[in-house]
Structures are given as structure tokens and as C-alpha cells.
Design an enzyme around this catalytic site. Structure first.
Site, mmCIF file in Angstrom:
data_model
loop_
_atom_site.group_PDB
_atom_site.id
_atom_site.type_symbol
_atom_site.label_atom_id
_atom_site.label_comp_id
_atom_site.label_asym_id
_atom_site.label_seq_id
_atom_site.Cartn_x
_atom_site.Cartn_y
_atom_site.Cartn_z
ATOM 1 N N LYS A 191 -13.204 20.156 -26.801
ATOM 2 C CA LYS A 191 -14.023 20.086 -27.999
ATOM 3 C C LYS A 191 -15.131 21.079 -27.957
ATOM 4 C CE LYS A 191 -11.884 18.575 -30.959
ATOM 5 N NZ LYS A 191 -10.693 18.388 -29.904
ATOM 6 N N ARG A 203 -3.495 26.846 -40.559
ATOM 7 C CA ARG A 203 -2.329 27.276 -39.542
ATOM 8 C C ARG A 203 -2.500 28.556 -38.856
ATOM 9 N NH1 ARG A 203 2.596 24.176 -40.209
ATOM 10 N NH2 ARG A 203 3.721 25.772 -39.106
ATOM 11 N N GLU A 231 -13.795 24.839 -27.902
ATOM 12 C CA GLU A 231 -12.821 25.656 -28.732
ATOM 13 C C GLU A 231 -13.605 25.672 -30.156
ATOM 14 O OE1 GLU A 231 -9.400 23.187 -30.219
ATOM 15 O OE2 GLU A 231 -10.706 21.226 -30.076
ATOM 16 N N GLU A 251 -11.265 15.730 -22.752
ATOM 17 C CA GLU A 251 -11.164 16.073 -24.345
ATOM 18 C C GLU A 251 -12.681 16.601 -24.715
ATOM 19 O OE1 GLU A 251 -9.495 16.634 -26.582
ATOM 20 O OE2 GLU A 251 -10.402 16.335 -28.361
ATOM 21 N N LYS A 255 -4.155 25.466 -36.409
ATOM 22 C CA LYS A 255 -3.875 23.967 -36.299
ATOM 23 C C LYS A 255 -2.814 23.577 -35.531
ATOM 24 C CE LYS A 255 -5.489 19.820 -37.185
ATOM 25 N NZ LYS A 255 -6.539 19.265 -36.546
ATOM 26 N N HIS A 276 -15.325 18.973 -3.718
ATOM 27 C CA HIS A 276 -14.150 19.461 -2.945
ATOM 28 C C HIS A 276 -13.905 20.946 -3.486
ATOM 29 C CE1 HIS A 276 -12.659 15.778 -1.310
ATOM 30 N NE2 HIS A 276 -12.856 15.239 -2.327
ATOM 31 N N ASN A 325 7.232 33.068 -39.054
ATOM 32 C CA ASN A 325 6.817 32.325 -38.264
ATOM 33 C C ASN A 325 7.579 32.090 -36.951
ATOM 34 O OD1 ASN A 325 4.801 30.470 -37.070
ATOM 35 N ND2 ASN A 325 5.398 28.905 -38.169
ATOM 36 N N GLY A 326 7.010 32.519 -35.870
ATOM 37 C CA GLY A 326 7.876 32.048 -34.385
ATOM 38 C C GLY A 326 7.537 33.515 -33.804
ATOM 39 N N TRP A 328 -1.249 33.972 -37.599
ATOM 40 C CA TRP A 328 -1.980 33.741 -36.189
ATOM 41 C C TRP A 328 -1.015 34.616 -35.327
ATOM 42 C CZ3 TRP A 328 -0.510 32.346 -31.340
ATOM 43 C CH2 TRP A 328 -1.386 31.945 -30.382
ATOM 44 N N CYS A 369 2.012 30.508 -38.072
ATOM 45 C CA CYS A 369 1.592 31.258 -39.232
ATOM 46 C C CYS A 369 2.012 30.202 -40.331
ATOM 47 C CB CYS A 369 2.414 32.320 -39.348
ATOM 48 S SG CYS A 369 2.275 33.469 -37.884
HETATM 49 C C1 AGP Z 1 -7.392 20.241 -30.434
HETATM 50 O O1 AGP Z 1 -8.646 20.235 -30.989
HETATM 51 C C2 AGP Z 1 -6.487 21.541 -30.696
HETATM 52 N N1 AGP Z 1 -6.575 21.834 -31.741
HETATM 53 C C3 AGP Z 1 -5.299 21.566 -29.945
HETATM 54 O O2 AGP Z 1 -5.390 21.115 -28.688
HETATM 55 C C4 AGP Z 1 -3.939 20.472 -30.506
HETATM 56 O O3 AGP Z 1 -4.763 19.010 -30.011
HETATM 57 C C5 AGP Z 1 -2.867 20.803 -29.778
HETATM 58 O O4 AGP Z 1 -2.372 21.960 -30.200
HETATM 59 C C6 AGP Z 1 -1.549 19.684 -30.043
HETATM 60 O O5 AGP Z 1 -1.499 19.801 -31.502
HETATM 61 P P1 AGP Z 1 -0.795 18.481 -32.145
HETATM 62 O O6 AGP Z 1 -1.062 17.256 -31.802
HETATM 63 O O7 AGP Z 1 -0.331 18.771 -33.566
HETATM 64 O O8 AGP Z 1 0.999 18.444 -31.432
#
Ligand code: AGP
Length: 605
Positions: A484, A27, A487, A480, A600, A503, A100-101, A74, A2
Site C-alpha cells: 500500500k 485500467r 504503490e 500488504e 487496476k 539474518h 490490449n495484450g 498502460w 489497457c
Molecule cells: C493492489 O493495490 C494492486 N493494485 C495490485 O497488487 C492488485 O492487487 C493485483 O494486481 C491483483 O489484482 P486482482 O485482485 O484484480 O487480480
């Protein structure tokens, strides 16, 4: 993950807090709220959904309060609705908090307080904090905080207002980040330094177990036993990067197109005598060359960057590399020691699992190298050495330039170590260094043909599932590429080592199943083509990403990328895959920069 912001000073608090929440919205954005402290009580406003809903609700408010706290959520506990939005206020109205936590023993505390007649109105873990403060409060807020926070298990960054103490913000911190900013007759606190920079000139991060008492003309710090402590402040130097979208429709597209410049910037002043040399780890060099193993630990896209880096470090430095997701690494009792340096990769520098992995490595005596974008940050502050990825502020939740600069940093690290260990000749070092220098221009070439990718993406917008396959470095990029796509477009996609498809997973391939095959690794091209043919012969609809389509079946749609040495291929083939994900998501009308359920920086485990 958050967002928290608090302000007390000579200005009206609300506009400062709302503006701070806008910078923190990345965030977490499933609800938001603000509490303003006036002499009689708090004025609390909360809204479900995006921050704009809170702004709409409060736009005609002429609240002159000069102290307040705000929050973007969040959700970790409790649905995303207005009741569960922060701030949460004690039943007697004495305390209101934003958090936050995760409070891991919230249920037990809630039951104990309910047995004493306290009533709760939300489903959150956070609500136990104001209620517990009220329970312990006898006029002394720090004492009530000491008793409250010593009884909590889990992580927290908390900002607190007490009705009897207008003009004062109290703060407590354990594991989740919290930074205090000092201005001219105004002081602030926030979960992320970027929310402070307009009003604060210097900052100080709270450490675990510390409390802060913030007024407009004073900031006092205490340890968990309420012993006063002195903390140093550092000058805020967050780069005043352009936070606008410019001519781009979304931050993500802007950040995709920033990658050539950011990789060039990263390489700058890292090349001596035509070879890569990292001053950041100059004194480390000898230890790392004697390492019996390297660990690279990260989450999400940063983990996928680690997969790409593994191939380069093992190939060039001949050091075994173990790559782990941080949430697994921290609980598997890994054989980490002073002979096994640990590399932690993180764009935000605040990912809870990666911080925990760093602290585990530290506790075992390992040297920790942080590859981080946001400085300062917890991971940067706690690493023994830091390689900054210099991607600039990344606002889109789905990382692009954050990822590619992490991969480039790992390639530079591999070349640095190989140069010290002499596992590559000078000629080889020069060759790979030149290959790396040429990457940005090759990325620009791919970006110049983004319309082709947009046209290709059209037929995928209705797909329900999609497979990405690749071998070796191609698999690292496929992992990756898959993240992308899923998400931001919400299409269920998975990445598989191409040789692994037969397999089991190939059972899922039927007529028109979309398979994106990354086959840019020339050494393995023929092997990968066999796997692609296995899928194609079962009806799969194939899209290939490769450097040379000579060997590709004419029935396959192909995206051609410029040639480069195989080991650096992920840096190129991820570009069309980022664009592919972007355009598919755009055609599906998805919220590209703030995808549902995401944030983020994942500052909870
Ligand atoms: C990537 O598109 C995501 N937003 C997520 O997987 C991100 O890479 C992951 O949470 C790690 O974040 P960081 O690099 O800030 O540690």
C-alpha cells in the site's frame, strides 16, 4: 491492462466513447486515443498523459460520426508518448486498431513487413496488427483477420476499423478480455463490462479465438476459421453503484471507509445456526474436506490476502495450504491434481497471470474456487465455484475494500470447511463466527480515529525507505501494508518476517531508519518485541501497531487497535496501515487514485 471501447449506433460516437474511456481510465492512463469512422477516412486523435488531455484536444470537435473506437493505455512496449498511443493505423490508412495484450512475435513480423517495404512509426508491438491486416487485405476483412491473428503469438483484445467499411467494428480476442454489448439500434464492445452498461442491455464475452463483426443493427460471431457461431447474451446486471467520490477527496479514502459496510454485507446470509455456511460451495464440501492440500494463487494484494487466509485454513481445517504468486505458479509445474483444490483470488477477475494459473489448475483436473469481486469476469466465468466478495466497484488502483473482503471471504471459507470436517467444535465455530461478526464495528472504531494516523504520518512524508516487520498473521498484514505504502507514495518499503530481520536485512538498519512493527498477534508478541528491540538498539525509529502497549517500550510510537482473536488480526491491523499509506502519499502530493506506472487490472503477463 489497457481500456478498449467501441461504439456504433444512431448516436454520435465520440461522446459515448469518451464517457466509456472515463470508466476505463483506471485500467491504464499513460496515454489515450480515439478513431472515428466517417465515409472518407478515419479521424484519429491521440494524447499523452491522462484522459483529460484527449478530452481537451477534442472538446471543440463536432465530429458526427456514429462509429468509433477508443483506448486508454498502460504501456507494455514503447515509451508513453503520443506516437505510441493507440489507435495505430496501417501505413496505407486502410486499418486502424486499438489493442490490449502483448504480441510476443511482433519484432519478427515487423522485420518481415519492413523487408516488404512497410514503414513503422511507433515503438509498439501493436502497430504490426494494422500493418499485417493491410498486407493480407484483398477486400475481405474477416479473411484478412483470419490470416493476421493466426500468425500472432501472445495475447490480444483488438477492435478494428476498416476505411472501406464505415459503420462496422471488427473484434478479435485471445486471453485479454473483450465483451460485446447489444443495445437499441446501437452496439458496443469493451474490455470491461462497466463501460457498456449505459448503452447495452445484454452482453456476451468473446472467447479465445473468436471474432466479432459489429454493426448498429447486427452482431455476428465467427470462430478462428471464420465459421459462424451462435453466442448467448446475458442481461447486464452490474450494480449501479455510486461511482462518485461523495464527500471524500479520493476514491481510495472512500473505499477505505466503505470496508465495514462491505464486510457486513459479505457476512449477511452466510450465517446459519450461529455458524458460517457458504451455499456457493455446498455441493463441494465433501471433496474439499478430503483434499490432501489446498493451493491459493493470486497476485499483489490478493496474494497478501492469501497469506492471511493460509493461517486460518491451516489452523481451523488442518489442511496444508500452499500460497503462490500466480506468475510463479503457472511456470513451476506444481503437483496439482483432483485431490488439491485451487483457490484463485482476484478483485478484477481479469488478471492475466491468475487466469493462466486457473487454466493450469483446470487442465490438471483440480477443482477451482474463485474468490472474485467483479462478476461477470473471466476468472468468475471459468471457476468451478465462485465466492463473490461483493466489495462493489473499486475505482482506486490501490485496493483496500477489495483486499479486506478477500480476507474475510477466506476466513468464512475456513470456518465453512472446519464446520464440515468437524475440526472445530460447535462452540469454537460459534466463537470464531462471532469474532468475525464483530470485525466491522471494530474497523469503524479504528476509522473514527483516522486523525491520529494522519498526524503520525506527517514525519514519514520525506522518508526514502521504510521497513515493515511482523510474525505469522502480522507478517501477512505487513506484506500488504508495505505494498500500500510503496504503490501510492513511491517510498521504497519492504516487509520482513520479524524473526528474519537478524539474518541479514538488519545490516540496513541505522539511526532513524523507520520500522513499522505489526505486533498484534498476542501469542507471539514477546517474540516480536525482541526483534523490534534488536532494530531499536541499532537506532531504528519504531512505530508499533498492537492491541496492548503494556509491553511496548515507551520509546515506541504506538497505534492501538481493538482486540480480536489473533487469527483474524490482519483484518484490523491493515486498516491503520491503509490510512497511513494514504496520508503519507497525500502529504507527498502523489496521485493517490491513479499512481504512476500502475493499472487496476493487469491483463498482460
Ligand atoms: C493492489 O493495490 C494492486 N493494485 C495490485 O497488487 C492488485 O492487487 C493485483 O494486481 C491483483 O489484482 P486482482 O485482485 O484484480 O487480480
Amino acid at each position: 491492462m489497457c481500456g478498449i471501447i467501441g461504439y456504433t449506433g444512431n448516436n454520435q460516437a465520440m461522446p459515448v466513447i469518451i464517457k466509456g474511456l472515463k470508466t476505463l481510465e483506471y485500467r491504464g492512463y499513460d496515454s489515450s486515443g480515439i478513431a472515428l469512422s466517417d465515409h472518407k477516412n478515419f479521424s484519429v486523435f491521440k494524447s499523452e498523459g491522462k484522459l483529460e488531455n484527449l478530452i481537451e484536444k477534442t472538446k471543440n470537435l463536432n465530429n458526427l460520426s456514429e462509429t468509433g473506437i477508443g483506448h486508454t493505455r498502460w504501456a507494455t512496449h514503447g515509451k508513453t508518448n503520443e506516437t505510441n498511443a493507440h489507435p495505430h493505423t496501417s501505413e496505407d490508412g486502410m486499418f486502424t486498431v486499438v489493442h490490449n495484450g502483448i504480441i510476443e512475435n511482433a519484432e519478427i513480423i515487423k522485420e518481415a513487413l519492413e523487408s516488404k517495404g512497410y514503414r513503422f512509426i511507433s515503438d509498439t508491438d501493436t502497430e504490426v496488427i494494422p500493418q499485417l491486416l493491410s498486407y493480407h487485405y484483398d477486400g475481405n476483412v474477416p479473411e484478412a483477420m483470419r490470416k493476421t491473428f493466426s500468425s500472432l503469438d501472445g495475447s490480444f483484445a483488438v477492435a478494428i476499423l476498416c476505411r472501406n467499411e464505415p459503420g462496422t467494428i471488427y473484434a478479435a480476442k485471445r486471453q485479454s478480455p473483450l465483451v460485446v454489448g447489444k443495445g437499441e439500434n446501437e452496439n458496443l464492445l469493451a474490455s470491461d463490462i462497466c463501460a457498456l452498461s449505459e448503452h447495452a442491455e445484454v452482453f456476451s464475452y468473446l472467447e479465445d479465438g473468436e471474432f466479432a463483426v459489429i454493426r448498429k443493427d447486427s452482431i455476428n460471431f465467427f470462430d478462428s476459421s471464420l465459421k459462424p457461431i451462435e453466442k448467448s447474451f446475458k442481461k447486464i446486471t452490474t450494480e449501479s453503484s455510486d461511482n462518485s467520490k461523495g464527500n471524500f477527496e479520493h476514491y481510495m479514502l472512500k473505499e477505505i471507509f466503505q470496508q465495514p459496510e462491505k464486510i457486513r454485507n459479505l457476512l449477511k446470509d452466510k450465517i446459519k445456526n450461529k455458524k458460517i455456511f457458504l451455499n456457493e460451495i455446498a455441493e463441494l464440501s465433501l471433496d474439499i474436506t478430503k483434499a490432501e492440500r489446498l493451493y491459493i494463487v493470486a497476485c499483489g494484494s490478493a496474494y497478501h490476502a492469501a497469506l492471511a487466509g493460509k493461517f486460518a485454513i491451516e489452523e481451523m481445517c488442518r489442511i496444508p495450504v500452499e500460497v503462490d504468486v500466480a506468475s510463479e505458479f503457472r511456470y513451476r509445474n506444481p503437483p496439482v491434481s483432483c485431490n488439491t483444490p485451487v483457490i484463485i483470488i482476484s478483485q478484477s477477475g481479469e488478471t492475466a497471470d491468475s487466469i493462466a494459473a486457473l487454466r493450469l489448475a483446470n487442465s490438471r483436473g483440480a477443482i477451482v474456487i474463485g474468490i472474485v469481486n467483479v462478476l461477470p469476469s473471466t476468472i468468475a466465468n471459468e471457476s468451478d465455484y465462485v465466492i463473490a466478495t461483493k466489495a462493489g466497484r473499486e475505482i482506486a488502483v490501490a485496493t483496500t475494500k477489495g483486499y479486506s473482503t478477500q480476507v474475510a471471504a477466506l476466513y468464512m471459507l475456513a470456518l465453512h470447511i472446519a464446520g464440515i470436517k468437524k475440526t472445530l467444535t460447535d462452540k469454537q465455530l460459534e466463537f470464531f463466527t462471532n469474532e468475525l461478526i464483530e470485525i466491522p464495528e471494530k474497523i469503524e472504531k479504528i476509522l473514527s480515529d483516522s486523525d491520529t494516523i494522519e498526524n503520525i504520518s506527517e514525519k514519514y512524508k520525506e522518508k526514502k525507505e521504510l521497513f515493515f516487520i511482523g510474525r505469522n498473521t502480522d507478517f501477512a498484514a505487513a506484506a500488504e501494508a508495505s505494498l500500500k505504502l510503496k504503490e501510492i507514495s513511491y517510498i521504497n518499503s519492504s516487509a520482513f518476517a520479524a524473526g528474519e530481520l537478524k539474518h541479514g536485512t538488519i545490516a540496513l538498519i541505522e539511526n532513524n531508519t523507520p520500522v513499522v512493527a505489526l505486533c498484534s498477534n498476542k501469542q507471539l508478541l514477546k517474540k516480536t518485541l525482541s526483534n523490534i528491540e534488536e532494530a531499536f538498539s541499532r537506532g531504528a525509529d519504531i512505530l508499533c501497531v498492537c492491541k496492548d502497549k503494556t509491553f511496548c517500550n515507551k520509546n515506541y510510537k504506538t497505534i492501538i487497535i481493538p482486540d480480536c482473536t489473533d487469527i483474524f488480526t490482519p483484518l484490523l491491523e491493515i486498516i491503520p496501515m491503509q490510512l497511513f499509506a494514504y496520508y503519507v502519499a497525500k502529504k507527498r502530493g502523489c496521485d493517490i487514485d491513479m499512481p504512476k506506472n500502475l493499472a487496476k487490472s493487469v491483463t498482460v503477463e
